[in-house]
Design an enzyme around this catalytic site. Structure first.
Site, PDB file in Angstrom:
ATOM      1  N   HIS A   1       0.868  -1.162   0.056  1.00  0.00           N
ATOM      2  CA  HIS A   1      -0.035   0.059  -0.123  1.00  0.00           C
ATOM      3  C   HIS A   1       0.970   1.284   0.104  1.00  0.00           C
ATOM      4  O   HIS A   1       0.466   2.435  -0.244  1.00  0.00           O
ATOM      5  CB  HIS A   1      -1.029   0.049   1.285  1.00  0.00           C
ATOM      6  CG  HIS A   1      -0.597   0.157   2.674  1.00  0.00           C
ATOM      7  ND1 HIS A   1       0.084  -0.939   3.286  1.00  0.00           N
ATOM      8  CD2 HIS A   1       0.132   1.259   3.050  1.00  0.00           C
ATOM      9  CE1 HIS A   1       0.317  -0.336   4.483  1.00  0.00           C
ATOM     10  NE2 HIS A   1       0.545   1.153   4.203  1.00  0.00           N
TER      11      HIS A   1
ATOM     12  N   ASP B   1       0.189  -7.441   1.426  1.00  0.00           N
ATOM     13  CA  ASP B   1       0.672  -6.099   1.463  1.00  0.00           C
ATOM     14  C   ASP B   1       2.122  -6.000   1.535  1.00  0.00           C
ATOM     15  O   ASP B   1       2.790  -5.379   2.527  1.00  0.00           O
ATOM     16  CB  ASP B   1       0.105  -5.646   2.689  1.00  0.00           C
ATOM     17  CG  ASP B   1      -0.078  -3.924   2.849  1.00  0.00           C
ATOM     18  OD1 ASP B   1       0.391  -3.665   1.737  1.00  0.00           O
ATOM     19  OD2 ASP B   1      -0.313  -3.649   3.635  1.00  0.00           O
TER      20      ASP B   1
ATOM     21  N   SER C   1       4.744   2.514   7.892  1.00  0.00           N
ATOM     22  CA  SER C   1       4.197   1.552   7.125  1.00  0.00           C
ATOM     23  C   SER C   1       5.496   1.149   6.260  1.00  0.00           C
ATOM     24  O   SER C   1       6.219   1.911   5.451  1.00  0.00           O
ATOM     25  CB  SER C   1       3.111   1.557   6.356  1.00  0.00           C
ATOM     26  OG  SER C   1       2.059   1.888   6.861  1.00  0.00           O
TER      27      SER C   1
END
Length: 335
Positions: free
Chosen positions: A173, A204, A286
């Site tokens: 993402h 992911d 992230s």
């Protein structure tokens, strides 16, 4: 007695002390003065002087105090304090022989950050922006799709080198829908352009590749064995939360095997088998590494519960290792 105490001491014999002899002498005098005829005790106290009571009390107090002092000196009731841990490890030996756990020094954590930080990178996602416009003065021209001529910054995140030849791991993402990816690496004045080697929306995960401008090898982190990490172990997160480069946070591994569902542009996205940690993870973290105390990657920081404090999630290193083969060999997108 403490097992580490090799020295042996003979116990103190109370009957050999001069204090006991003095005490017995005073008590004999007290008994002879407080009795009369046929050994019947006198019910009145007028026959005993106050000084006799006082002397008896003082002798008894000296006896008990002397025995307590000798016991402390002889270490009769506790472990030998000389048996404390001198090895410089992570435990402390108490006087009673109990070993108490203690935290490792702050220098150890600082060393992990200093060693791992150069391998952590900032990833910027640039995309061509599109927007709708209506016909002139609201006429019948209808709406038209227009786009910017140059890619604009759409978001940023974190990644880390897992190979010295320029391969980077991050979240899918972080790089989704990018027209251009720029990677900021410590030691280089300008960001490097990255290409996507492989990506998986379901997991992911994504692998990027950058080339070294000077031909030098990149610093890289080792993928550790998450199965050797226990709940309660210290973990370290490094990333770029809200654009604050190379921020380190510290916490513990709170749980394993978590399942969460996150709503994104493609609908509900279910994650399984995640690690949970209370190390602070925020937007921009992230794709960054979650490290154990040896500086090995045991997870990739992925998500956070925005309604809570200290509830963050990471993809375990076991999932990353298993997916690497597909990500490296099957092209830019893996379902």
């Amino acid at each position: 007695m403490n097992e580490m105490n090799d020295e042996r001491r003979e116990p103190m014999t109370v009957y050999e002390t001069p204090l006991v002899a003095s005490y017995e002498k005073e008590m004999s005098a007290f008994r002879s003065q407080s009795s009369r005829g046929n050994g019947i005790p006198n019910k009145r106290r007028s026959g005993v002087s106050f000084s006799a009571y006082l002397a008896s009390f003082l002798v008894g107090a000296m006896l008990v105090g002397g025995f307590g002092y000798a016991a402390d000196r002889s270490n009769l009731f506790g472990g030998d304090s000389s048996g404390s841990d001198t090895s410089g490890g992570s435990s402390t030996q108490t006087a009673s022989g109990i070993t108490a756990a203690s935290l490792k020094s702050k220098g150890d954590i600082a060393n992990v950050f200093e060693s791992a930080s150069p391998a952590v990178v900032k990833i910027e996602n640039y995309a061509v922006q599109t927007y709708s416009s209506r016909g002139l003065f609201g006429g019948r021209g209808g709406s038209q799709q227009r786009s910017t001529s140059e890619p604009m910054l759409a978001g940023s995140g974190t990644g880390f080198f897992y190979s010295t030849d320029g391969y980077i791991l991050t979240n899918e993402h972080v790089i989704a829908d990018a027209d251009e990816l720029k990677v900021t690496v410590q030691g280089y004045d300008e960001p490097l352009t990255a290409k996507v080697v492989g990506a998986s929306y379901e997991l992911d995960l994504a692998v990027l590749k950058v080339e070294s401008p000077d031909g030098q090898a990149f610093p890289a982190l080792k993928l550790g064995d998450v199965d050797q990490t226990s709940i309660g172990d210290w973990v370290i997160a490094i990333g770029n939360p809200y654009g604050l480069d190379h921020t380190m946070t510290l916490g513990v591994l709170s749980a394993k095997g978590r399942e969460i569902t996150i709503a994104d542009e493609q609908g509900p996205h279910k994650y399984v088998n995640l690690l949970q940690t209370d190390a602070s993870i925020n937007s921009g973290n992230s794709g960054g590494p979650l490290l154990n105390e040896q500086g090995e990657v045991v997870g990739m920081n992925t998500a956070v519960n925005a309604e809570a404090q200290g509830i963050g999630f990471a993809i375990p290193s076991s999932v990353i290792k298993e997916a690497l083969g597909k990500l490296m060999n099957t092209g830019p997108v893996v379902s």
